[in-house]
Design an enzyme around this catalytic site. Structure first.
Site, PDB file in Angstrom:
ATOM      1  CB  CYS A 142       1.240   6.033  11.412  1.00  0.00           C
ATOM      2  SG  CYS A 142       1.632   7.670  10.943  1.00  0.00           S
ATOM      3  CB  CYS A 171       3.105   7.519   3.223  1.00  0.00           C
ATOM      4  SG  CYS A 171       3.622   6.326   4.435  1.00  0.00           S
ATOM      5  CB  CYS A 204       7.653  -4.914   8.862  1.00  0.00           C
ATOM      6  SG  CYS A 204       9.047  -4.153   9.727  1.00  0.00           S
ATOM      7  CD  GLU A 220      -2.901  -1.217   2.268  1.00  0.00           C
ATOM      8  OE1 GLU A 220      -4.031  -1.665   2.096  1.00  0.00           O
ATOM      9  OE2 GLU A 220      -2.463  -0.891   3.390  1.00  0.00           O
ATOM     10  CB  CYS A 259       3.436  -1.461  13.907  1.00  0.00           C
ATOM     11  SG  CYS A 259       3.486  -1.316  12.111  1.00  0.00           S
ATOM     12  CB  CYS A 295       6.753  -2.192  16.353  1.00  0.00           C
ATOM     13  SG  CYS A 295       8.420  -1.866  15.764  1.00  0.00           S
TER      14      CYS A 295
HETATM   15  N1  SAH Z   1       9.569   0.911   9.888  1.00  0.00           N
HETATM   16  C1  SAH Z   1       9.777   2.301   9.942  1.00  0.00           C
HETATM   17  C2  SAH Z   1       8.907   3.090   8.988  1.00  0.00           C
HETATM   18  C3  SAH Z   1       7.484   2.650   8.864  1.00  0.00           C
HETATM   19  S1  SAH Z   1       6.446   2.897  10.261  1.00  0.00           S
HETATM   20  C4  SAH Z   1       9.616   2.806  11.355  1.00  0.00           C
HETATM   21  O1  SAH Z   1       9.186   2.028  12.211  1.00  0.00           O
HETATM   22  O2  SAH Z   1       9.959   3.954  11.607  1.00  0.00           O
HETATM   23  C5  SAH Z   1       6.132   4.653  10.210  1.00  0.00           C
HETATM   24  C6  SAH Z   1       5.744   5.270  11.555  1.00  0.00           C
HETATM   25  O3  SAH Z   1       4.439   4.871  11.948  1.00  0.00           O
HETATM   26  C7  SAH Z   1       6.665   4.870  12.679  1.00  0.00           C
HETATM   27  O4  SAH Z   1       7.002   5.974  13.488  1.00  0.00           O
HETATM   28  C8  SAH Z   1       5.813   3.908  13.450  1.00  0.00           C
HETATM   29  O5  SAH Z   1       6.269   3.786  14.741  1.00  0.00           O
HETATM   30  C9  SAH Z   1       4.456   4.542  13.322  1.00  0.00           C
HETATM   31  N2  SAH Z   1       3.351   3.645  13.644  1.00  0.00           N
HETATM   32  C10 SAH Z   1       3.286   2.322  13.449  1.00  0.00           C
HETATM   33  N3  SAH Z   1       2.096   1.833  13.876  1.00  0.00           N
HETATM   34  C11 SAH Z   1       1.397   2.882  14.349  1.00  0.00           C
HETATM   35  C12 SAH Z   1       0.072   3.008  14.899  1.00  0.00           C
HETATM   36  N4  SAH Z   1      -0.741   1.970  15.015  1.00  0.00           N
HETATM   37  N5  SAH Z   1      -0.332   4.246  15.258  1.00  0.00           N
HETATM   38  C13 SAH Z   1       0.483   5.314  15.095  1.00  0.00           C
HETATM   39  N6  SAH Z   1       1.725   5.241  14.585  1.00  0.00           N
HETATM   40  C14 SAH Z   1       2.181   4.034  14.220  1.00  0.00           C
HETATM   41 FE1  SF4 Z   2       8.082  -2.530  11.027  1.00  0.00          FE
HETATM   42 FE2  SF4 Z   2       5.871  -1.339  11.885  1.00  0.00          FE
HETATM   43 FE3  SF4 Z   2       7.972  -1.571  13.520  1.00  0.00          FE
HETATM   44 FE4  SF4 Z   2       8.076   0.138  11.457  1.00  0.00          FE
HETATM   45  S1  SF4 Z   2       6.701   0.264  13.213  1.00  0.00           S
HETATM   46  S2  SF4 Z   2       9.662  -1.347  12.086  1.00  0.00           S
HETATM   47  S3  SF4 Z   2       6.853  -1.004   9.925  1.00  0.00           S
HETATM   48  S4  SF4 Z   2       6.758  -3.279  12.664  1.00  0.00           S
END
Ligand code: SAH
Ligand code: SF4
Length: 398
Positions: A371, A124, A131, A111, A138, A135
């Site tokens: 995000c 974006c 991934c 996406e 996420c 996290c």
């Molecule tokens: N993997 C990279 C880039 C993609 S995630 C990273 O982790 O930075 C992009 C941003 O979205 C990151 O700051 C991540 O922590 C945030 N993010 C992920 N899941 C989220 C959620 N459910 N609500 C708000 N921000 C989120």
């Molecule tokens: Fe991967 Fe999501 Fe963590 Fe970014 S925030 S490193 S996309 S698992």
């Protein structure tokens, strides 16, 4: 791509997203004379990235036989838009299918999200299919890992967006939603690597894509308008700064290792101290080019005033911006978004310490484009039954 490799793929390879060297190789393969390769590659590059050509026949200053020979072996195909959703706030999400890598392959799905503002627009992009980092807040992290995207597939996301938004010369913007316009305004003025995946785990391809995005003869975006967001792959930051020179965003989310270990498991490998040292050493960081620290606001987890103070102490001396991100819930997510008062309290403390701390307005929540909510259709379909029961959210792409 070599003819042997090309013959294994299901469709002729595309030159949309190719580097100069790849284009020169393609020209050599069709028998263009060595002394013309540079000049011809430059011409093709201009048509592909400046003019947005989708057919070789549109390239009027290139000899017909060259174009015919290219057309026999190559295309200018982009990733396919499988579905598009437009949010009430104008945010647009595309489900994109990559070209198949071998006969019978349906192509990976990813996406990309477009966030318009009045005089600029941010795309974006994803860097990986899924991934590996898990996290816990996420959505992407819950998806099965598939593969890295190639540089062409990353650049392809920008080409698709510009096609669709009428952002190439002579293009027609869509009428169903906000698209910034005006003299000198580019619909896609900024690119952020904040979609699916950890860009620094796909460094080579991300670097190659950035080179095309920021080349004055390529997509011609200023390096200050390209931001790479990382969950904290500390040892790669030096290379990112030296070889790409883009803006940096770091997903911090916690002020102590015990908590960050649970939110961002990569922290066990590269703890906060090591990560922040790599940020201090980041080439090119200055007060004019600050590093953004992203901090997702999780209710009762990391949103206390004491943590706001700890954050300020941690970042002392760093040229930093702090970006507070209200948590975007997803079906089955184990967290809740902090209350607005808690976010305000946190933001006030950070602001009083001298940091700009914009709270990122959630965009596209109604289409799960905010995000961390990116997830491919296949996965979503599987989750849909559960999702409708639990969350009563309307997220279908149909
Ligand atoms: N993997 C990279 C880039 C993609 S995630 C990273 O982790 O930075 C992009 C941003 O979205 C990151 O700051 C991540 O922590 C945030 N993010 C992920 N899941 C989220 C959620 N459910 N609500 C708000 N921000 C989120
Ligand atoms: Fe991967 Fe999501 Fe963590 Fe970014 S925030 S490193 S996309 S698992």
């Amino acid at each position: 791509m070599s003819p042997a490799l090309a013959s294994l793929t299901a469709a002729p390879p595309s030159l949309a997203g190719a580097t100069r060297a790849e284009i020169a190789r393609a020209l050599a393969e069709i028998g263009a004379p060595e002394r013309e390769l540079r000049m011809r590659a430059g011409q093709l590059w201009h048509w592909i990235y400046h003019r947005g050509a989708r057919e070789f026949s549109a390239m009027r200053n290139i000899a017909r036989p060259v174009l015919d020979a290219l057309g026999e072996r190559y295309t200018l195909a982009r990733p396919e838009i499988v579905a598009e959703q437009v949010s009430a706030d104008g945010t647009r999400k595309w489900l994109l299918r990559m070209a198949s890598a071998y006969p019978g392959d349906r192509g990976a799905e990813i996406e990309a999200v477009y966030i318009p503002e009045t005089a600029r627009g941010t795309l974006c992009v994803s860097s990986q299919v899924g991934c590996t980092l898990n996290c816990t807040f996420c959505h992407t992290g819950t998806q099965a890992w598939a593969r890295n995207l190639t540089a062409a597939e990353i650049v392809g996301q920008v080409l698709v967006a510009r096609d669709r938004l009428g952002d190439f010369p002579g293009g027609t913007p869509p009428t169903d939603g906000l698209v910034p316009s005006g003299e000198g305004v580019r619909a896609v003025s900024n690119v952020v690597f904040m979609g699916m995946g950890e860009p620094l785990y796909n460094f080579g391809n991300v670097r190659e894509a950035i080179a095309i995005l920021t080349d004055g003869d390529g997509l011609s975006l200023s390096k200050r308008r390209v931001t790479v967001s990382t969950s904290g792959v500390a040892p790669e930051l030096a290379r990112l700064g030296a070889e790409c020179g883009t803006m940096l965003a770091v997903s911090l989310h916690a002020t102590n290792d015990a908590l960050r270990n649970t939110l961002v498991p990569l922290n066990k490998k590269y703890p906060i101290k090591q990560l922040l040292q790599a940020c201090r050493d980041y080439p090119g960081a200055s007060n004019a080019r600050r590093i953004t620290f992203e901090y997702v606001m999780l209710k009762g987890v990391n949103d206390s005033p004491a943590e706001a103070k700890a954050l300020v102490r941690l970042l002392a001396g760093l040229p930093a911006k702090i970006n507070l991100i209200p948590f975007n819930p997803w079906p089955g997510s184990p967290y809740e978004c902090s209350d607005w008062e808690a976010i305000e309290r946190f933001s006030d403390i950070v602001f009083a310490a001298g940091y700009a701390s914009p709270v990122r307005t959630p965009r596209g929540r109604d289409i799960l484009a905010a995000c961390g909510q990116l997830k491919s259709q296949t996965e979503r379909l599987r989750a849909r039954a559960r999702l409708m029961l639990e969350e009563n959210l309307a997220v279908g792409l149909d």
